[in-house]
Design a protein around this motif. Sequence first.
Motif, PDB file in Angstrom:
ATOM      1  N   ARG A  53       0.687  -1.256   0.084  1.00  0.00           N
ATOM      2  CA  ARG A  53      -0.032   0.065   0.033  1.00  0.00           C
ATOM      3  C   ARG A  53       0.798   1.366   0.131  1.00  0.00           C
ATOM      4  O   ARG A  53       2.007   1.331   0.624  1.00  0.00           O
ATOM      5  N   SER A 112      -3.598   3.700  -0.416  1.00  0.00           N
ATOM      6  CA  SER A 112      -3.979   3.062  -1.495  1.00  0.00           C
ATOM      7  C   SER A 112      -3.337   1.873  -1.968  1.00  0.00           C
ATOM      8  O   SER A 112      -2.200   1.777  -1.675  1.00  0.00           O
ATOM      9  N   ASP A 157      -2.938   6.953  -7.180  1.00  0.00           N
ATOM     10  CA  ASP A 157      -4.186   7.755  -6.436  1.00  0.00           C
ATOM     11  C   ASP A 157      -3.590   9.085  -6.086  1.00  0.00           C
ATOM     12  O   ASP A 157      -4.183  10.337  -6.403  1.00  0.00           O
TER      13      ASP A 157
END
Length: 104
Positions: free
Chosen positions: A2, A8, A53
Amino acid sequence: MRCWICGSGRLSPVGQLTSGERSFERLRLKFRRPGLLKPQPTFEAGFARACRDCGALVPFLGEHDRQELDATADDLADVEGAPSRPRGVSDRPEPTDRGPRPRP
């Protein structure tokens, strides 16, 4: 794995990380020289992932440099002028719902 910034799971594949226009120029992680005549411990961060992201870049060492870092880690010291703790680091514990962060 992550993102360490936003959490994310949408990370890019591993890419080669360079610090200039020439492919052999790599980002380096340097530590304080252990003695007057000893070389400054330096490790190349030649790879990275990017968060799709938030755009954060997560650099990491290749296997050879990681092994060298691991072998010398107990003898390394912060560079001169380094903050005692990174800015923005919270004293609050990490959320436990994400689970452990696997190594790249």
